[in-house]
Design an enzyme around this catalytic site. Sequence first.
Site, PDB file in Angstrom:
ATOM      1  N   LYS A   1       0.874  -1.324   0.407  1.00 21.13           N
ATOM      2  CA  LYS A   1       0.100  -0.151   0.159  1.00 21.13           C
ATOM      3  C   LYS A   1       0.644   1.497  -0.338  1.00 21.13           C
ATOM      4  O   LYS A   1       1.414   1.256   0.542  1.00 21.13           O
ATOM      5  CB  LYS A   1      -0.884   0.185   1.305  1.00 21.13           C
ATOM      6  CG  LYS A   1      -2.453   0.748   0.782  1.00 21.13           C
ATOM      7  CD  LYS A   1      -3.038   1.014   2.588  1.00 21.13           C
ATOM      8  CE  LYS A   1      -3.918   1.844   2.291  1.00 21.13           C
ATOM      9  NZ  LYS A   1      -5.422   2.032   2.979  1.00 21.13           N
TER      10      LYS A   1
ATOM     11  N   GLU B   1     -19.450  -5.431   9.904  1.00 24.61           N
ATOM     12  CA  GLU B   1     -20.651  -5.290  10.706  1.00 24.61           C
ATOM     13  C   GLU B   1     -21.465  -5.391  10.953  1.00 24.61           C
ATOM     14  O   GLU B   1     -22.353  -4.893  12.365  1.00 24.61           O
ATOM     15  CB  GLU B   1     -21.410  -3.557   9.799  1.00 24.61           C
ATOM     16  CG  GLU B   1     -20.161  -2.226   9.416  1.00 24.61           C
ATOM     17  CD  GLU B   1     -19.650  -2.345   8.534  1.00 24.61           C
ATOM     18  OE1 GLU B   1     -18.326  -1.562   7.656  1.00 24.61           O
ATOM     19  OE2 GLU B   1     -19.223  -3.678   7.557  1.00 24.61           O
TER      20      GLU B   1
ATOM     21  N   ARG C   1     -25.270  -1.625   6.760  1.00 23.29           N
ATOM     22  CA  ARG C   1     -24.837  -2.436   6.497  1.00 23.29           C
ATOM     23  C   ARG C   1     -24.643  -3.375   7.436  1.00 23.29           C
ATOM     24  O   ARG C   1     -25.415  -5.184   7.337  1.00 23.29           O
ATOM     25  CB  ARG C   1     -23.582  -3.059   6.194  1.00 23.29           C
ATOM     26  CG  ARG C   1     -22.848  -1.894   5.030  1.00 23.29           C
ATOM     27  CD  ARG C   1     -21.628  -1.900   5.162  1.00 23.29           C
ATOM     28  NE  ARG C   1     -20.504  -2.745   5.351  1.00 23.29           N
ATOM     29  CZ  ARG C   1     -20.187  -3.105   4.216  1.00 23.29           C
ATOM     30  NH1 ARG C   1     -20.743  -2.862   2.851  1.00 23.29           N
ATOM     31  NH2 ARG C   1     -19.079  -4.453   4.462  1.00 23.29           N
TER      32      ARG C   1
END
Length: 468
Positions: free
Chosen positions: A255, A341, A369
């Site tokens: 990343k 979630e 969600r």
Amino acid sequence: MDMLTPVLDRLVEPSDIRALDRRDLNRLADEVRAEIISAASETGGHFGAGLGVVELTVALHHVFNTPEDRLIWDVSHQAYPHKLLTGRRKALRSIRKKGGLYGFTKRSESEFDPFGTAHSSTSISAGLGMAVARDLKGARNHVIAVIGDGAITGGMAYEALNHAGAEKSRLIVIVNDNGMSIGPAVGALSTHLTELRDTPKRTGSNGPSSFFETLGFRHIGPVDGHDLDKLVSTLSALRDESDCGPVVIHVVTEKGHGHPFSKPDKEKYHAVGPFNPETLEFKAAPATKPTYTKVFAEALSEAAAKDPKIVAITAAMGSGTGLDHFGAAFPDRCFDVGIAEQHAVTFAAGLAAQGMRPFCAIYSTFLQRAYDQVVHDVAIQKLPVRFAMDRAGLVGADGPTHAGSFDIAYLGCLPNFVIMAAADEAELVHMVATQVAIDDHPSALRYPRGEGVGVEMPTEGKPLEIGK
């Protein structure tokens, strides 16, 4: 001084990339990376994830016939190089601005964006749907889902892998493994990917099967995500196979690869504000007032110091919710469950059922969600789960997929809920104390992104009278 971009300047659309000689691809990747850094210095934006997939993006558009071949990015803050290479280079400096490019993929923005993935963990489900539709129509195009190792921790990704492994439609899933979500990746699957990196395993070899193979996928990798020759060779071989069922390619990337900052911080550079490309100093003025996120985290930490029953749960948003501050003080009472979630809410419900005082800190938009879990597992059972909904209301540049626009409506219709909205940062402190005191039903506290208004802060929080 901006880098010259002779290869990039010749490209109009991805078909031009397919016409490039392989020897030009590395030069193109360098130019794309330089262009993204230059654009980010002016606009800010999701910086780190895109830099990490430059070579992968170049390879995908070189090998596959997009947009006929469907390419889905998950989460699509990885998609800055994709946007740049699909006819949107001139508009890149408008990204996340009014009237400009959206910060994520968007179907209405380009035919090269077959599916919007501004949230997480949806690409394999959508990709499988596209693959099955292709098969029913008798077509032969490819469907490729690129999913980050953070996004693959979401429950929908597991459900889709389970279905795809049994369906046997031709689907290519690329796991972009950079060891990060926004923060460091967590969970057993992250550990498994690390083990696969350390001990490469390909289908047909001796040794234990990978997780993906047990679900019916062929597993290729790990492949160095910054080695264009290996990426092109691997993807070309898959493209040319006459009969290919579901396959996972494990691609290892870094990343923020190639970012200009001298002290790498993969989490800090996930998203950045505008910066001076010469001095690398950020242009935004330093904050003069505490953010609501910081006030919440400090108030919760102070309460937890007095109450050992207080625990905190986040869904891969430790820094975004401020719970990294809480976790540093109480590592055994802070739980990052990954981008999950639904699990976070029911996990919190289980904690509450056993007498703990859980605070479930999830952005307003992401709590959507887990709505069934909020209804069935918390509200109907009157369990005292305490929701802390950061980014309530409008959120600016991240756009409608990230705005906390609906929480009052979707929680206000539920039984047994107390909903609070802080007028300022001082009231937020008192509302945290109020949530601690509510022990017989759920509560939700909503507060906006950004700084407070600068009021005098209380020395400690005191529970408020409900309804006043």
